[in-house]
Design a protein around this motif. Structure first.
Motif, PDB file in Angstrom:
ATOM      1  N   UNK A 127       0.829  -1.198   0.000  1.00 50.01           N
ATOM      2  CA  UNK A 127       0.000   0.000   0.000  1.00 50.01           C
ATOM      3  C   UNK A 127       0.868   1.253   0.000  1.00 50.01           C
ATOM      4  N   UNK A 128       0.346   2.330  -0.595  1.00 57.77           N
ATOM      5  CA  UNK A 128       1.054   3.601  -0.492  1.00 57.77           C
ATOM      6  C   UNK A 128       0.766   4.229   0.869  1.00 57.77           C
ATOM      7  N   UNK A 129       1.400   5.357   1.138  1.00 55.39           N
ATOM      8  CA  UNK A 129       1.310   5.969   2.464  1.00 55.39           C
ATOM      9  C   UNK A 129      -0.142   6.299   2.858  1.00 55.39           C
ATOM     10  N   UNK A 130      -0.892   6.881   1.919  1.00 62.90           N
ATOM     11  CA  UNK A 130      -2.269   7.295   2.227  1.00 62.90           C
ATOM     12  C   UNK A 130      -3.170   6.090   2.482  1.00 62.90           C
ATOM     13  N   UNK A 131      -3.034   5.063   1.638  1.00 63.76           N
ATOM     14  CA  UNK A 131      -3.870   3.868   1.799  1.00 63.76           C
ATOM     15  C   UNK A 131      -3.528   3.134   3.096  1.00 63.76           C
ATOM     16  N   UNK A 132      -2.239   3.085   3.431  1.00 66.22           N
ATOM     17  CA  UNK A 132      -1.822   2.418   4.661  1.00 66.22           C
ATOM     18  C   UNK A 132      -2.360   3.161   5.886  1.00 66.22           C
ATOM     19  N   UNK A 133      -2.332   4.479   5.840  1.00 60.37           N
ATOM     20  CA  UNK A 133      -2.846   5.262   6.967  1.00 60.37           C
ATOM     21  C   UNK A 133      -4.357   5.064   7.116  1.00 60.37           C
TER      22      UNK A 133
END
Length: 331
Positions: A127-133
């Motif tokens: 996941x990218x940073x936004x999706x992971x958050x």
């Protein structure tokens, strides 16, 4: 708490673990058979040093250097024994995850909760940073931690033991594992917080495609959470079967002795009975039944050879050559 009747998610067969010792190799796990079905919570109980946690560590290959593993660990269609390091990295977290007893040790004190949650997902799920958050917030909500956005910026020392354990569960669930190993996750918590963690684990099991291997030394916890259980002693399974049957009508003297030594729920003037002697330790296992030196029912037959695990019914198994009537004996 119900399990599937189909093919097991996890099947352990003839598991043996040998560790290096000063005088040579030492057998610590000695022929364990165990299964966990999809959507099931299975209990593992026994005294300290009985091999519960080492068996769990073997499922993630978290063993000390020089350890030798024999037997079979089938997880779904995959054989885990003999995997290389790269394959193990694909299994840990993404297929099988673990929640440890001490949440303070499991969480890094210098990293924020958000970092510890999202790093797992970015590596394991891509996941990218936004999706992971976003998923981190969802996980904290799922384990019933309020103000998730604020929590992501905080550090482990800012939370109580119960809250840290919930965070540790969220971290373990980050990469959507199919099996969660819970190694005595409620031991250091007070009774009210403990009950909340047990309820949470059962809800997570019921809400998703998750199975749980729950390790404990507390028979009360075992009874409240699991349908099937395995009782360990000296690196072996002494008795297994439906939890309620084992705890109300034990067949192995060790099971009966643990129940008699349990201080909770004493009624009718029943006297608390300590188990005589001390648990045997690896490297000092006797040739016969390891519980024989502490057992009031032992015979010469118990000392001659290690008793095999045999089925006593369609759902129960026992490793005892004597198999006394514990009900008639009043044990």
């Amino acid at each position: 708490m119900t399990g599937s009747t189909g093919e097991p998610l996890l099947r352990i067969s003839g598991l043996r673990v040998t560790l290096p010792g000063p005088a040579g190799p030492v057998d610590v796990i000695r022929g364990v058979d165990l299964r966990v079905d999809a959507g099931e919570i299975v209990g593992v109980a026994g005294e300290s040093g009985s091999g519960k946690s080492l068996t769990a560590s073997t499922l993630l290959n978290l063993l000390p250097p020089g350890a030798v593993v024999e037997g079979s660990i089938r997880f779904g269609e995959r054989e885990l024994v003999g995997l290389d390091d790269r394959s193990w990295r694909q299994v840990r977290g993404s297929e099988i995850a673990m929640v440890f007893q001490d949440s303070s040790a499991a969480l890094h004190p210098m990293l924020s909760i958000g970092t510890q949650l999202t790093e797992h997902m970015r590596q394991g799920l891509g996941l990218d940073r936004a999706a992971a958050r976003k998923r981190a917030v969802e996980l904290l909500d799922r384990v019933r931690i309020p103000q998730a956005e604020r929590v992501l910026k905080a550090y482990p020392h800012q939370f109580s033991g119960g809250m840290r354990q919930r965070i540790a569960i969220a971290v373990a669930l980050a990469c959507r594992p199919r099996l969660l190993i819970a190694d005595e996750p409620t031991t250091a918590l007070d009774v009210t917080v403990q009950a909340g963690i047990l309820t949470l684990l059962d809800e997570l099991r019921a809400d998703g495609d998750l199975s749980v291997l729950f390790i404990t030394h507390d028979l009360g916890v075992l009874a409240s959470l699991t349908r099937r259980s395995y009782l360990f002693y000296a690196g072996r399974v002494m008795e297994s079967g439906p939890t309620a049957e084992m705890l109300t009508a034990p067949k192995h003297p060790y099971t009966a002795a643990l129940l008699a030594a349990r201080p909770h729920g004493l009624a009718g003037g029943r006297t608390l009975k300590a188990i005589p002697g001390s648990p045997v330790v690896p490297g000092q296992f006797p040739p016969g039944c390891p519980f024989a030196p502490r057992c009031g029912f032992s015979t010469p037959e118990c000392d001659s050879a290690l008793p095999p695990v045999v089925a006593t019914s369609a759902t129960r198994e026992l490793a005892c050559p004597v198999a006394p009537s514990l009900v008639e004996s009043g044990a």
